[in-house]
Design an enzyme around this catalytic site. Structure first.
Site, PDB file in Angstrom:
ATOM      1  N   TYR A   1       0.816  -1.214   0.000  1.00 15.47           N
ATOM      2  CA  TYR A   1       0.000   0.000   0.000  1.00 15.47           C
ATOM      3  C   TYR A   1       0.852   1.268   0.000  1.00 15.47           C
ATOM      4  O   TYR A   1       1.899   1.320   0.644  1.00 15.47           O
ATOM      5  CB  TYR A   1      -0.921   0.030   1.227  1.00 15.47           C
ATOM      6  CG  TYR A   1      -1.798   1.254   1.236  1.00 15.47           C
ATOM      7  CD1 TYR A   1      -2.924   1.312   0.420  1.00 15.47           C
ATOM      8  CD2 TYR A   1      -1.481   2.360   2.002  1.00 15.47           C
ATOM      9  CE1 TYR A   1      -3.709   2.448   0.380  1.00 15.47           C
ATOM     10  CE2 TYR A   1      -2.266   3.502   1.976  1.00 15.47           C
ATOM     11  CZ  TYR A   1      -3.377   3.536   1.156  1.00 15.47           C
ATOM     12  OH  TYR A   1      -4.158   4.662   1.117  1.00 15.47           O
TER      13      TYR A   1
ATOM     14  N   TRP B   1       1.060   5.557  -1.996  1.00 15.33           N
ATOM     15  CA  TRP B   1       0.759   6.393  -3.175  1.00 15.33           C
ATOM     16  C   TRP B   1       1.895   6.370  -4.184  1.00 15.33           C
ATOM     17  O   TRP B   1       1.736   6.821  -5.308  1.00 15.33           O
ATOM     18  CB  TRP B   1       0.540   7.837  -2.737  1.00 15.33           C
ATOM     19  CG  TRP B   1      -0.835   8.178  -2.281  1.00 15.33           C
ATOM     20  CD1 TRP B   1      -1.641   7.434  -1.460  1.00 15.33           C
ATOM     21  CD2 TRP B   1      -1.559   9.376  -2.608  1.00 15.33           C
ATOM     22  NE1 TRP B   1      -2.821   8.111  -1.239  1.00 15.33           N
ATOM     23  CE2 TRP B   1      -2.799   9.304  -1.932  1.00 15.33           C
ATOM     24  CE3 TRP B   1      -1.283  10.499  -3.372  1.00 15.33           C
ATOM     25  CZ2 TRP B   1      -3.757  10.310  -2.008  1.00 15.33           C
ATOM     26  CZ3 TRP B   1      -2.239  11.505  -3.445  1.00 15.33           C
ATOM     27  CH2 TRP B   1      -3.467  11.402  -2.780  1.00 15.33           C
TER      28      TRP B   1
HETATM   29  N1  LIG Z   1      -2.137   8.555  12.189  1.00 16.68           N
HETATM   30  C1  LIG Z   1      -2.512   8.540  10.922  1.00 16.68           C
HETATM   31  N2  LIG Z   1      -1.938   7.679  10.067  1.00 16.68           N
HETATM   32  C2  LIG Z   1      -2.305   7.662   8.771  1.00 16.68           C
HETATM   33  C3  LIG Z   1      -3.302   8.540   8.288  1.00 16.68           C
HETATM   34  C4  LIG Z   1      -3.906   9.440   9.216  1.00 16.68           C
HETATM   35  O1  LIG Z   1      -4.800  10.219   8.873  1.00 16.68           O
HETATM   36  N3  LIG Z   1      -3.464   9.417  10.509  1.00 16.68           N
HETATM   37  N4  LIG Z   1      -3.638   8.512   6.967  1.00 16.68           N
HETATM   38  C5  LIG Z   1      -3.409   7.281   6.235  1.00 16.68           C
HETATM   39  C6  LIG Z   1      -3.533   7.483   4.800  1.00 16.68           C
HETATM   40  S1  LIG Z   1      -5.065   8.046   4.294  1.00 16.68           S
HETATM   41  C7  LIG Z   1      -2.546   7.209   3.897  1.00 16.68           C
HETATM   42  S2  LIG Z   1      -2.898   7.351   2.229  1.00 16.68           S
HETATM   43  C8  LIG Z   1      -1.240   6.727   4.336  1.00 16.68           C
HETATM   44  C9  LIG Z   1      -0.039   7.268   3.512  1.00 16.68           C
HETATM   45  O2  LIG Z   1       0.749   6.231   3.226  1.00 16.68           O
HETATM   46  P1  LIG Z   1       2.371   6.242   3.055  1.00 16.68           P
HETATM   47  O3  LIG Z   1       2.716   4.871   2.608  1.00 16.68           O
HETATM   48  O4  LIG Z   1       3.011   6.731   4.247  1.00 16.68           O
HETATM   49  O5  LIG Z   1       2.645   7.336   1.975  1.00 16.68           O
HETATM   50  P2  LIG Z   1       3.046   7.283   0.487  1.00 16.68           P
HETATM   51  O6  LIG Z   1       3.072   8.651  -0.019  1.00 16.68           O
HETATM   52  O7  LIG Z   1       2.143   6.366  -0.179  1.00 16.68           O
HETATM   53  O8  LIG Z   1       4.515   6.657   0.489  1.00 16.68           O
HETATM   54  C10 LIG Z   1       5.109   6.499  -0.716  1.00 16.68           C
HETATM   55  C11 LIG Z   1       6.515   5.941  -0.584  1.00 16.68           C
HETATM   56  O9  LIG Z   1       6.934   5.577  -1.889  1.00 16.68           O
HETATM   57  C12 LIG Z   1       8.209   6.135  -2.171  1.00 16.68           C
HETATM   58  N5  LIG Z   1       8.270   6.360  -3.621  1.00 16.68           N
HETATM   59  C13 LIG Z   1       7.983   7.469  -4.330  1.00 16.68           C
HETATM   60  N6  LIG Z   1       8.155   7.251  -5.645  1.00 16.68           N
HETATM   61  C14 LIG Z   1       8.554   5.974  -5.784  1.00 16.68           C
HETATM   62  C15 LIG Z   1       8.872   5.145  -6.921  1.00 16.68           C
HETATM   63  O10 LIG Z   1       8.814   5.550  -8.065  1.00 16.68           O
HETATM   64  N7  LIG Z   1       9.243   3.860  -6.659  1.00 16.68           N
HETATM   65  C16 LIG Z   1       9.313   3.350  -5.399  1.00 16.68           C
HETATM   66  N8  LIG Z   1       9.673   2.080  -5.263  1.00 16.68           N
HETATM   67  N9  LIG Z   1       9.002   4.111  -4.315  1.00 16.68           N
HETATM   68  C17 LIG Z   1       8.624   5.389  -4.513  1.00 16.68           C
HETATM   69  C18 LIG Z   1       8.259   7.392  -1.331  1.00 16.68           C
HETATM   70  O11 LIG Z   1       9.595   7.756  -1.073  1.00 16.68           O
HETATM   71  C19 LIG Z   1       7.496   6.969  -0.073  1.00 16.68           C
HETATM   72  O12 LIG Z   1       8.326   6.395   0.889  1.00 16.68           O
HETATM   73  O13 LIG Z   1      -1.045   7.077   5.707  1.00 16.68           O
HETATM   74  C20 LIG Z   1      -2.083   6.592   6.539  1.00 16.68           C
HETATM   75  N10 LIG Z   1      -1.701   6.786   7.926  1.00 16.68           N
HETATM   76  N1  LIG Z   2      -1.064  18.361   1.943  1.00 18.07           N
HETATM   77  C1  LIG Z   2      -1.506  17.111   1.973  1.00 18.07           C
HETATM   78  N2  LIG Z   2      -2.760  16.831   1.558  1.00 18.07           N
HETATM   79  C2  LIG Z   2      -3.226  15.550   1.595  1.00 18.07           C
HETATM   80  C3  LIG Z   2      -2.410  14.473   2.016  1.00 18.07           C
HETATM   81  C4  LIG Z   2      -1.090  14.803   2.467  1.00 18.07           C
HETATM   82  O1  LIG Z   2      -0.326  13.929   2.886  1.00 18.07           O
HETATM   83  N3  LIG Z   2      -0.676  16.109   2.434  1.00 18.07           N
HETATM   84  N4  LIG Z   2      -2.896  13.182   2.007  1.00 18.07           N
HETATM   85  C5  LIG Z   2      -4.056  12.898   1.171  1.00 18.07           C
HETATM   86  C6  LIG Z   2      -4.715  11.649   1.557  1.00 18.07           C
HETATM   87  S1  LIG Z   2      -3.891  10.205   1.227  1.00 18.07           S
HETATM   88  C7  LIG Z   2      -5.956  11.592   2.101  1.00 18.07           C
HETATM   89  S2  LIG Z   2      -6.669  10.087   2.411  1.00 18.07           S
HETATM   90  C8  LIG Z   2      -6.715  12.807   2.415  1.00 18.07           C
HETATM   91  C9  LIG Z   2      -7.398  12.709   3.787  1.00 18.07           C
HETATM   92  O2  LIG Z   2      -8.348  13.698   3.919  1.00 18.07           O
HETATM   93  P1  LIG Z   2      -9.122  13.874   5.316  1.00 18.07           P
HETATM   94  O3  LIG Z   2      -9.516  12.569   5.856  1.00 18.07           O
HETATM   95  O4  LIG Z   2     -10.171  14.897   5.134  1.00 18.07           O
HETATM   96  O5  LIG Z   2      -7.956  14.527   6.151  1.00 18.07           O
HETATM   97  P2  LIG Z   2      -7.370  14.562   7.598  1.00 18.07           P
HETATM   98  O6  LIG Z   2      -6.304  15.592   7.437  1.00 18.07           O
HETATM   99  O7  LIG Z   2      -6.993  13.229   8.114  1.00 18.07           O
HETATM  100  O8  LIG Z   2      -8.524  15.076   8.539  1.00 18.07           O
HETATM  101  C10 LIG Z   2      -9.184  16.305   8.367  1.00 18.07           C
HETATM  102  C11 LIG Z   2      -9.616  16.830   9.700  1.00 18.07           C
HETATM  103  O9  LIG Z   2     -10.580  15.995  10.314  1.00 18.07           O
HETATM  104  C12 LIG Z   2     -10.643  16.360  11.674  1.00 18.07           C
HETATM  105  N5  LIG Z   2     -11.119  15.230  12.459  1.00 18.07           N
HETATM  106  C13 LIG Z   2     -10.416  14.192  12.966  1.00 18.07           C
HETATM  107  N6  LIG Z   2     -11.234  13.357  13.642  1.00 18.07           N
HETATM  108  C14 LIG Z   2     -12.474  13.888  13.561  1.00 18.07           C
HETATM  109  C15 LIG Z   2     -13.754  13.499  14.060  1.00 18.07           C
HETATM  110  O10 LIG Z   2     -13.921  12.487  14.723  1.00 18.07           O
HETATM  111  N7  LIG Z   2     -14.806  14.312  13.752  1.00 18.07           N
HETATM  112  C16 LIG Z   2     -14.662  15.441  13.014  1.00 18.07           C
HETATM  113  N8  LIG Z   2     -15.753  16.155  12.756  1.00 18.07           N
HETATM  114  N9  LIG Z   2     -13.477  15.828  12.546  1.00 18.07           N
HETATM  115  C17 LIG Z   2     -12.399  15.056  12.800  1.00 18.07           C
HETATM  116  C18 LIG Z   2      -9.246  16.797  12.075  1.00 18.07           C
HETATM  117  O11 LIG Z   2      -9.318  18.033  12.782  1.00 18.07           O
HETATM  118  C19 LIG Z   2      -8.528  16.893  10.749  1.00 18.07           C
HETATM  119  O12 LIG Z   2      -7.744  18.060  10.631  1.00 18.07           O
HETATM  120  O13 LIG Z   2      -5.834  13.929   2.418  1.00 18.07           O
HETATM  121  C20 LIG Z   2      -5.085  14.018   1.214  1.00 18.07           C
HETATM  122  N10 LIG Z   2      -4.485  15.321   1.172  1.00 18.07           N
HETATM  123 MO   LIG Z   3      -5.044   8.416   2.018  1.00 19.78          MO
END
Ligand SMILES: Nc1nc2c(c(=O)[nH]1)N[C@H]1C(S)=C(S)[C@@H](COP(=O)(O)OP(=O)(O)OC[C@H]3O[C@@H](n4cnc5c(=O)[nH]c(N)nc54)[C@H](O)[C@@H]3O)O[C@H]1N2
Ligand SMILES: Nc1nc2c(c(=O)[nH]1)N[C@H]1C(S)=C(S)[C@@H](COP(=O)(O)OP(=O)(O)OC[C@H]3O[C@@H](n4cnc5c(=O)[nH]c(N)nc54)[C@H](O)[C@@H]3O)O[C@H]1N2
Ligand SMILES: [Mo]
Length: 748
Positions: A113, A115
């Site tokens: 998993y 991005w």
């Molecule tokens: N506490 C908490 N944890 C969360 C979340 C949260 O809201 N709170 N959000 C969750 C969500 S929604 C997401 S999507 C995840 C994010 O998930 P992560 O896995 O942390 O983020 P990515 O951006 O997917 O990581 C991409 C990796 O791929 C590498 N990469 C980039 N380009 C390439 C390439 O061309 N080849 C290869 N082999 N590698 C490459 C980058 O260096 C990086 O290490 O985190 C989750 N974790």
């Molecule tokens: N700049 C930037 N943008 C991103 C990403 C990134 O890594 N960087 N990651 C992308 C990815 S993979 C995803 S999945 C999306 C996620 O998009 P979202 O899920 O919308 O994003 P979060 O930043 O996890 O949460 C948004 C807000 O929800 C609020 N929140 C947390 N828990 C609760 C709750 O129980 N109730 C309510 N009402 N609010 C709550 C928090 O204050 C938080 O700031 O963002 C994407 N956008």
């Molecule tokens: Mo995500």
């Protein structure tokens, strides 16, 4: 000027937008905003430092203990031995074959998993999945950390695939701007998150829409723990995290109590209200879900709840729900309940009314474009049928053979011997990282392709250095954006890095399946082939795109696929004619009560939405851990990508944690202080920002910090996942529960 010195500029695309890249010699020296982007982000600023950072993986590396004695215990602490490519590929191929022959492909976990990076051909997950399928398959993962829980629950309610609903059907920004009078945003809509969109986002427009909403006089109400979750100009109702369902129930109660429910809509378009109503009114459990009941749970004043309910009934109201609400234990409930509340208001199917999910979560949500068939590399078929919900990886590693429930099915976890990860960072993204670290010691072998020495790469046995998008050519295109890019190779590979495609070709060749993997094409030929296919299919849809040579010269084109004016209203045809255009739920209608879900017999997700508090929230706060931690996405980057270079920027690290003035003064904390954030699962450092933009009792620490080395009793960088709870949202959704955590904060 030295001989061979070259200076060039080109435009490339990324998950955080398009930008210009300046190159001198073999180095990226600067980036600049793309000319067509009205609100460019600053994320690319770090690129020159990141691409050439000393944390790049330069050569294939094998962990010493594994190389010398197949030891498993030293993951994360051991040193690495650099090897020539041929030797490292030989060793990896032999090991993959050994595991396959001894334990079968069911013993390989390749969910991988993440991005990774933008670009259609060099997409790491597509490449790793194609490779593993070519050699007989792998255990895959289902859903995403983003919306895993919603993807399980919402088809039961609306009968549609959740992602199709979000990306293709829900009201567009134009429709909202034209028709919505009240925008009720659970979890806000944050342009900070809309900076990114998977596959690319060229014109950042979310902030611009809010300017128009405010100008127009639309009332925008952000309901959640942080004021900053919505742009200025929006109202803020401070809500305790995880209590949204209680508030929604109270809003529903007011509608029902004051005769504001649209009973005609309920009987035409929904089923099961009669099963839900006795619960709402308190006939089932003796507790009517009144505003006075909800107020102490959610922290919102009872009178404010009543007046909001009345306003929602009186005006064209769109309820929006952030994805974050389902990234917490029992995340199914606010999602289902938002649909029930919208149904009671009777505005589903009217333009600018009803409900929508994840506006602002990524920049592509709300754009309305003609859907062009994608440009995708075939991943082949996976002969292995075993799939786990993506966020259950820790449980899978801890409990091989143990049965678990998921959306009506029960299956045992597979027994994983080898993990292959390319393009993701589980030691950034998974919950309870100390516990994942323990579970991670179980498999016999872990192989990772990564450009940087992330916490995951450091915990692998074999690390292959992967190129970044600037070191290879590709095509940039996604259905959620209206631009098409030729992404030129800007610089030669850093160190000995190779494209994922070449790494897997090297392995496939050693395993004897090179032809099946490459089909006889080099990367450049694949790009030509996929592009030609894409161009034909676009032509069939009536969209002319230039041939590849022309695109290369032009670098980018804007495709004529915009749909102008208000358009796209979720469920309009269904509302018009519920019998003629039924939903694909069992009843053909919106399911307020689901017989299917009730039939699963899950007490953590019964047959209609209910208030189910999570294990950890302010309602269970203790003296030891009195603060609710939310861990949103970082504003300055995408996840943990390029973090090592950002962390070098003086004063920017550790990551900042936002804390309310009352909580801060009780602890003698001031803005700028270094603090220890901890609970029974772990601890990290962070830098305090004292602000009344956050609810009392709540702290907010974004994700994105690289996780520290094992053995430290405090993560130095501020990764919140050392604190979060690793449980599924429920047996139904099994999504991640990242926003569920209680912590304490003290001055360091
Ligand atoms: N506490 C908490 N944890 C969360 C979340 C949260 O809201 N709170 N959000 C969750 C969500 S929604 C997401 S999507 C995840 C994010 O998930 P992560 O896995 O942390 O983020 P990515 O951006 O997917 O990581 C991409 C990796 O791929 C590498 N990469 C980039 N380009 C390439 C390439 O061309 N080849 C290869 N082999 N590698 C490459 C980058 O260096 C990086 O290490 O985190 C989750 N974790
Ligand atoms: N700049 C930037 N943008 C991103 C990403 C990134 O890594 N960087 N990651 C992308 C990815 S993979 C995803 S999945 C999306 C996620 O998009 P979202 O899920 O919308 O994003 P979060 O930043 O996890 O949460 C948004 C807000 O929800 C609020 N929140 C947390 N828990 C609760 C709750 O129980 N109730 C309510 N009402 N609010 C709550 C928090 O204050 C938080 O700031 O963002 C994407 N956008
Ligand atoms: Mo995500």
């Amino acid at each position: 000027m030295a001989e061979g010195f070259t200076k060039k500029t080109g435009v490339t695309s990324s998950h955080w937008g398009a930008f210009e890249v300046d190159v001198e010699g073999n180095r990226i020296v600067a980036t600049r905003p793309f000319s067509q982007d009205p609100h460019p982000t600053t994320i690319p600023d770090i690129l020159p430092a990141a691409v050439h950072h000393h944390t790049r993986v330069l050569r294939p590396a094998i962990r010493r203990g594994w190389l010398e004695g197949r030891d498993r215990k030293g993951r994360g602490t051991d040193t690495f031995v650099d090897l020539p490519w041929d030797e490292a590929l030989d060793i990896a191929a032999t090991e993959i074959e050994r595991v396959r022959k001894t334990h079968g492909n069911e013993a390989i976990f390749g969910g991988s998993y993440g991005w990774s990076s933008a670009g259609r051909f060099h997409h790491a997950q597509s490449q790793v999945h194609r490779f593993l399928n070519t050699i007989g398959g792998y255990v895959a993962s289902f859903g995403s950390y983003s919306t895993g829980c919603a993807q399980a629950i919402m088809p039961h309610v609306f009968g549609v695939n959740f992602l199709n609903l979000v990306y293709d059907h829900q009201d567009s920004w134009e429709t909202i701007c034209e028709h919505t009078e009240t925008l009720v945003m659970f979890g806000g809509i944050n342009p900070k998150n809309a900076q990114v969109s998977m596959g690319g986002i060229t014109e950042h427009e979310t902030a611009g829409w809010f300017d128009r909403f405010v100008q127009k006089g639309m009332r925008c109400i952000n309901i959640g723990p942080q004021r900053t979750d919505a742009p200025t100009g929006c109202d803020w109702l401070a809500l305790r995290p995880a209590s949204d369902t209680a508030l929604m129930l109270a809003l529903a109660y007011v509608l029902e109590d004051e005769g504001l429910t649209d009973t005609k809509f309920l009987s035409r378009c929904t089923v099961g209200f009669e099963r839900f109503r006795p619960y709402l009114m308190g006939q089932v459990d003796g507790q009517p879900k009144t505003p006075d009941w909800a107020s102490p749970l959610c922290g919102v004043d009872a009178e404010a709840i009543r007046s909001l309910a009345r306003r929602m009934a009186r005006t064209r109201t769109l309820i929006t729900v952030a994805w974050s609400l389902q990234r917490g234990q029992h995340g199914e409930q606010p999602y289902w309940m938002s649909a029930v509340l919208a149904a009671m208001l009777g505005q589903i199917g009217l333009p600018g009314g009803g409900v929508g999910y994840g506006y602002g979560a990524i920049g592509g949500v709300g754009k309305s474009l003609v859907g062009l068939k994608g440009m995708t590399l075939s991943q082949h078929q996976n002969p292995v049928r075993t799939v786990i919900p993506v966020a259950r990886i820790g449980d899978m590693l801890r409990n091989p053979g143990l049965p678990y429930d998921f959306n009506g099915k029960r299956a045992p976890y597979p027994d994983i011997r080898l993990i292959y990860w390319a393009g993701g960072n589980p030691f950034h993204h998974h919950q309870d990282l100390n516990s994942l670290h323990e579970a991670w010691q179980k498999p016999e072998t872990i192989i990772v392709n990564e450009p940087w020495w992330t916490a995951t790469a450091k915990r692998a046995d074999i690390v292959f250095p992967a190129t970044t998008p600037y070191e290879r050519e590709d095509i940039g295109r996604t259905t959620l954006d209206d631009y098409l890019f030729y992404m030129p190779q800007m610089i030669p590979p850093v160190g000995e890095a190779r494209d994922d495609y070449d790494i897997f070709t090297g392995l496939a060749c050693r395993i004897g399946c090179e032809d099946a993997y490459t089909e006889g094409r080099r990367a450049q030929e694949w790009i030509e082939h996929l592009y030609a296919d894409y161009r034909h299919s676009a032509a069939r849809q009536g969209v002319d795109i230039p041939d590849l040579e022309t695109l290369k010269k032009r670098n980018w084109v804007r495709l004529p696929i915009q749909i102008e004016g208000p358009n796209r209203t979720l469920f309009a045809p269904f509302r018009e004619d519920p019998d003629g255009a039924p939903l694909t739920t069992p009843s053909g209608k919106i399911e307020i009560f689901s017989q299917t879900i009730a039939g699963f017999g899950y007490d953590d997700c019964p047959g209609h939405p209910v208030w189910l508090p999570p294990e950890e929230w302010l309602g269970t706060a203790s003296a030891a851990f009195p603060l609710h931690l939310v861990s949103p996405q970082p504003g300055d980057k995408l996840h943990s990508q390029m973090e090592s270079a950002l962390a070098d920027v003086a004063g920017a690290r550790p990551v900042e944690i936002v804390i309310h003035p009352d909580a801060a003064s009780q602890r003698g904390i001031q803005s700028g202080d270094l603090v220890r954030v901890f609970n029974a699962r772990g601890a990290c450092r962070a830098r305090a920002v004292v602000s009344d933009d956050i609810g009392p009792g709540v702290v907010s620490l974004p994700t994105g910090a690289w996780f520290g080395d094992p053995g430290l009793n405090i993560d130095p960088h501020g990764n919140p996942n050392v604190l979060t709870l690793d449980v599924g949202t429920s047996r139904l959704g099994q999504g991640c529960s990242a926003h569920t955590a209680l912590v304490e904060v003290t001055r360091l």
